[in-house]
Design a protein around this motif. Structure first.
Motif, PDB file in Angstrom:
ATOM      1  N   GLY A  80       0.799  -1.224   0.000  1.00  0.00           N
ATOM      2  CA  GLY A  80       0.000   0.000   0.000  1.00  0.00           C
ATOM      3  C   GLY A  80       0.828   1.269   0.000  1.00  0.00           C
ATOM      4  N   VAL A  81       2.125   1.167  -0.288  1.00  0.00           N
ATOM      5  CA  VAL A  81       2.989   2.339  -0.348  1.00  0.00           C
ATOM      6  C   VAL A  81       2.950   2.854  -1.783  1.00  0.00           C
ATOM      7  CG1 VAL A  81       5.330   3.235  -0.032  1.00  0.00           C
ATOM      8  CG2 VAL A  81       4.474   1.425   1.466  1.00  0.00           C
ATOM      9  N   THR A  82       2.141   3.896  -2.009  1.00  0.00           N
ATOM     10  CA  THR A  82       1.973   4.420  -3.362  1.00  0.00           C
ATOM     11  C   THR A  82       2.512   5.836  -3.511  1.00  0.00           C
ATOM     12  OG1 THR A  82      -0.251   5.173  -2.799  1.00  0.00           O
ATOM     13  CG2 THR A  82      -0.061   2.990  -3.811  1.00  0.00           C
ATOM     14  N   GLU A  83       2.734   6.504  -2.413  1.00  0.00           N
ATOM     15  CA  GLU A  83       3.229   7.879  -2.450  1.00  0.00           C
ATOM     16  C   GLU A  83       4.756   7.896  -2.401  1.00  0.00           C
ATOM     17  OE1 GLU A  83       1.258  10.642  -2.779  1.00  0.00           O
ATOM     18  OE2 GLU A  83      -0.323   9.147  -3.060  1.00  0.00           O
ATOM     19  N   PRO A  84       5.355   8.943  -2.968  1.00  0.00           N
ATOM     20  CA  PRO A  84       6.812   9.072  -2.837  1.00  0.00           C
ATOM     21  C   PRO A  84       7.176   9.295  -1.372  1.00  0.00           C
ATOM     22  CG  PRO A  84       5.877  10.976  -3.966  1.00  0.00           C
ATOM     23  CD  PRO A  84       4.766  10.015  -3.735  1.00  0.00           C
ATOM     24  N   LEU A  85       8.323   8.764  -0.968  1.00  0.00           N
ATOM     25  CA  LEU A  85       8.764   8.896   0.413  1.00  0.00           C
ATOM     26  C   LEU A  85      10.062   9.697   0.484  1.00  0.00           C
ATOM     27  CD1 LEU A  85       8.247   5.219   1.689  1.00  0.00           C
ATOM     28  CD2 LEU A  85       6.686   7.156   1.919  1.00  0.00           C
ATOM     29  N   THR A  86      10.250  10.374   1.597  1.00  0.00           N
ATOM     30  CA  THR A  86      11.502  11.084   1.824  1.00  0.00           C
ATOM     31  C   THR A  86      12.516  10.108   2.424  1.00  0.00           C
ATOM     32  OG1 THR A  86      10.905  11.717   4.066  1.00  0.00           O
ATOM     33  CG2 THR A  86      10.276  13.253   2.305  1.00  0.00           C
ATOM     34  N   THR A  87      13.764  10.505   2.427  1.00  0.00           N
ATOM     35  CA  THR A  87      14.809   9.679   3.023  1.00  0.00           C
ATOM     36  C   THR A  87      14.497   9.424   4.495  1.00  0.00           C
ATOM     37  OG1 THR A  87      16.421  10.559   1.474  1.00  0.00           O
ATOM     38  CG2 THR A  87      17.294   9.545   3.466  1.00  0.00           C
ATOM     39  N   GLU A  88      14.000  10.437   5.177  1.00  0.00           N
ATOM     40  CA  GLU A  88      13.647  10.312   6.597  1.00  0.00           C
ATOM     41  C   GLU A  88      12.558   9.252   6.792  1.00  0.00           C
ATOM     42  OE1 GLU A  88      11.493  13.314   9.578  1.00  0.00           O
ATOM     43  OE2 GLU A  88      13.389  14.089   8.813  1.00  0.00           O
ATOM     44  N   GLN A  89      11.539   9.263   5.929  1.00  0.00           N
ATOM     45  CA  GLN A  89      10.460   8.280   6.029  1.00  0.00           C
ATOM     46  C   GLN A  89      10.970   6.866   5.737  1.00  0.00           C
ATOM     47  OE1 GLN A  89       8.026  10.385   3.172  1.00  0.00           O
ATOM     48  NE2 GLN A  89       6.425  10.720   4.718  1.00  0.00           N
ATOM     49  N   ILE A  90      11.869   6.759   4.762  1.00  0.00           N
ATOM     50  CA  ILE A  90      12.441   5.453   4.422  1.00  0.00           C
ATOM     51  C   ILE A  90      13.241   4.910   5.604  1.00  0.00           C
ATOM     52  CG2 ILE A  90      14.111   4.279   2.932  1.00  0.00           C
ATOM     53  CD1 ILE A  90      13.199   6.265   0.700  1.00  0.00           C
ATOM     54  N   GLU A  91      14.052   5.773   6.211  1.00  0.00           N
ATOM     55  CA  GLU A  91      14.850   5.348   7.373  1.00  0.00           C
ATOM     56  C   GLU A  91      13.945   4.943   8.537  1.00  0.00           C
ATOM     57  OE1 GLU A  91      18.090   4.668   7.397  1.00  0.00           O
ATOM     58  OE2 GLU A  91      18.027   5.212   5.280  1.00  0.00           O
ATOM     59  N   ALA A  92      12.830   5.677   8.722  1.00  0.00           N
ATOM     60  CA  ALA A  92      11.890   5.328   9.790  1.00  0.00           C
ATOM     61  C   ALA A  92      11.277   3.951   9.541  1.00  0.00           C
ATOM     62  CB  ALA A  92      10.793   6.391   9.890  1.00  0.00           C
ATOM     63  N   LEU A  93      10.938   3.658   8.289  1.00  0.00           N
ATOM     64  CA  LEU A  93      10.402   2.336   7.954  1.00  0.00           C
ATOM     65  C   LEU A  93      11.419   1.244   8.235  1.00  0.00           C
ATOM     66  CD1 LEU A  93       8.390   2.659   4.612  1.00  0.00           C
ATOM     67  CD2 LEU A  93       7.609   1.682   6.757  1.00  0.00           C
ATOM     68  N   LYS A  94      12.676   1.502   7.888  1.00  0.00           N
ATOM     69  CA  LYS A  94      13.723   0.514   8.156  1.00  0.00           C
ATOM     70  C   LYS A  94      13.853   0.261   9.657  1.00  0.00           C
ATOM     71  CE  LYS A  94      16.796   1.411   4.223  1.00  0.00           C
ATOM     72  NZ  LYS A  94      18.135   1.942   3.869  1.00  0.00           N
ATOM     73  N   GLN A  95      13.771   1.320  10.454  1.00  0.00           N
ATOM     74  CA  GLN A  95      13.884   1.182  11.907  1.00  0.00           C
ATOM     75  C   GLN A  95      12.698   0.415  12.487  1.00  0.00           C
ATOM     76  OE1 GLN A  95      16.504   2.063  13.851  1.00  0.00           O
ATOM     77  NE2 GLN A  95      17.525   2.574  11.934  1.00  0.00           N
ATOM     78  N   GLU A  96      11.484   0.718  11.991  1.00  0.00           N
ATOM     79  CA  GLU A  96      10.280   0.043  12.476  1.00  0.00           C
ATOM     80  C   GLU A  96      10.305  -1.437  12.128  1.00  0.00           C
ATOM     81  OE1 GLU A  96       6.774   1.890  10.895  1.00  0.00           O
ATOM     82  OE2 GLU A  96       7.410   3.873  11.554  1.00  0.00           O
ATOM     83  N   GLY A  97      10.801  -1.750  10.910  1.00  0.00           N
ATOM     84  CA  GLY A  97      10.836  -3.139  10.452  1.00  0.00           C
ATOM     85  C   GLY A  97       9.474  -3.799  10.442  1.00  0.00           C
ATOM     86  N   PRO A  98       8.479  -3.183   9.771  1.00  0.00           N
ATOM     87  CA  PRO A  98       7.150  -3.803   9.753  1.00  0.00           C
ATOM     88  C   PRO A  98       7.192  -5.186   9.086  1.00  0.00           C
ATOM     89  CG  PRO A  98       7.270  -2.018   8.152  1.00  0.00           C
ATOM     90  CD  PRO A  98       8.541  -1.981   8.935  1.00  0.00           C
ATOM     91  N   GLU A  99       6.220  -5.987   9.412  1.00  0.00           N
ATOM     92  CA  GLU A  99       6.157  -7.372   8.919  1.00  0.00           C
ATOM     93  C   GLU A  99       6.161  -7.411   7.396  1.00  0.00           C
ATOM     94  OE1 GLU A  99       4.224 -10.758   7.257  1.00  0.00           O
ATOM     95  OE2 GLU A  99       3.034  -8.967   7.633  1.00  0.00           O
ATOM     96  N   TRP A 100       5.426  -6.504   6.747  1.00  0.00           N
ATOM     97  CA  TRP A 100       5.373  -6.520   5.281  1.00  0.00           C
ATOM     98  C   TRP A 100       6.747  -6.257   4.663  1.00  0.00           C
ATOM     99  CZ3 TRP A 100       7.019  -2.533   2.295  1.00  0.00           C
ATOM    100  CH2 TRP A 100       7.077  -1.256   2.866  1.00  0.00           C
ATOM    101  N   LEU A 101       7.546  -5.396   5.308  1.00  0.00           N
ATOM    102  CA  LEU A 101       8.867  -5.073   4.774  1.00  0.00           C
ATOM    103  C   LEU A 101       9.783  -6.301   4.844  1.00  0.00           C
ATOM    104  CD1 LEU A 101      10.857  -3.046   3.598  1.00  0.00           C
ATOM    105  CD2 LEU A 101      11.342  -2.261   5.917  1.00  0.00           C
ATOM    106  N   GLU A 102       9.755  -6.995   5.958  1.00  0.00           N
ATOM    107  CA  GLU A 102      10.566  -8.206   6.095  1.00  0.00           C
ATOM    108  C   GLU A 102      10.123  -9.269   5.093  1.00  0.00           C
ATOM    109  OE1 GLU A 102      13.295  -8.112   7.859  1.00  0.00           O
ATOM    110  OE2 GLU A 102      12.688  -6.086   8.436  1.00  0.00           O
ATOM    111  N   ARG A 103       8.818  -9.422   4.924  1.00  0.00           N
ATOM    112  CA  ARG A 103       8.286 -10.405   3.974  1.00  0.00           C
ATOM    113  C   ARG A 103       8.711 -10.074   2.541  1.00  0.00           C
ATOM    114  NH1 ARG A 103       3.122  -9.803   5.058  1.00  0.00           N
ATOM    115  NH2 ARG A 103       2.769  -8.353   3.358  1.00  0.00           N
ATOM    116  N   GLU A 104       8.599  -8.796   2.178  1.00  0.00           N
ATOM    117  CA  GLU A 104       8.962  -8.382   0.818  1.00  0.00           C
ATOM    118  C   GLU A 104      10.468  -8.482   0.578  1.00  0.00           C
ATOM    119  OE1 GLU A 104       7.024  -8.033  -1.664  1.00  0.00           O
ATOM    120  OE2 GLU A 104       5.137  -8.019  -0.559  1.00  0.00           O
ATOM    121  N   ARG A 105      11.265  -8.204   1.592  1.00  0.00           N
ATOM    122  CA  ARG A 105      12.720  -8.360   1.453  1.00  0.00           C
ATOM    123  C   ARG A 105      13.080  -9.820   1.234  1.00  0.00           C
ATOM    124  NH1 ARG A 105      15.283  -4.343   6.066  1.00  0.00           N
ATOM    125  NH2 ARG A 105      15.319  -2.473   4.764  1.00  0.00           N
TER     126      ARG A 105
END
Length: 127
Positions: A80-105
């Motif tokens: 559901g990530v359809t909008e452009p993200l800033t570097t800060e938002q990308i880093e925050a996602l990496k820190q959070e490590g949501p389940e979808w991110l781990e699955r997609e990686r």
């Protein structure tokens, strides 16, 4: 007989894609004009401050976001990530490590492994 070489130009959207930046975040004069091949080469060789800032801070287009997160563009869409993200938002996602991110990686790693296996198999077949 001499040949006349015309200047090759591209739309701003094409130039932004080649530069790896989000078109809507570029200056208005970039968005409204056309970009010649020479201008694109100059932007790549000597990026102006606005281009350096966009590449560093964003907002980033989907291909860049996907690469920075280590997932596919389709993986971003599934999450559901359809909008452009800033570097800060990308880093925050990496820190959070949501389940979808781990699955997609994990999915992306499997895809790359399979592509490498097929490439090796084809190379062995060629030899």
């Amino acid at each position: 007989m001499t040949s006349h070489q015309s200047t090759q130009t591209m739309k701003p959207a094409t130039a932004a894609k080649k530069l790896g930046v989000y078109l809507e975040a570029t200056p208005a004069d970039f968005q409204e004009g056309v970009v010649s091949r020479a201008e694109l080469n100059e932007l790549q060789a000597n990026p102006p401050q606005w281009l350096q800032d966009l590449r560093r801070d964003g907002p980033h287009p989907r291909p860049v976001v996907a690469a920075k997160l280590g997932v596919s563009i389709a993986g971003l869409a599934r999450a559901g990530v359809t909008e452009p993200l800033t570097t800060e938002q990308i880093e925050a996602l990496k820190q959070e490590g949501p389940e979808w991110l781990e699955r997609e990686r994990t999915t992306q790693a499997e895809v790359r492994k399979e592509a490498a296996r097929i490439k090796k198999k084809n190379a062995e077949r060629q030899a």
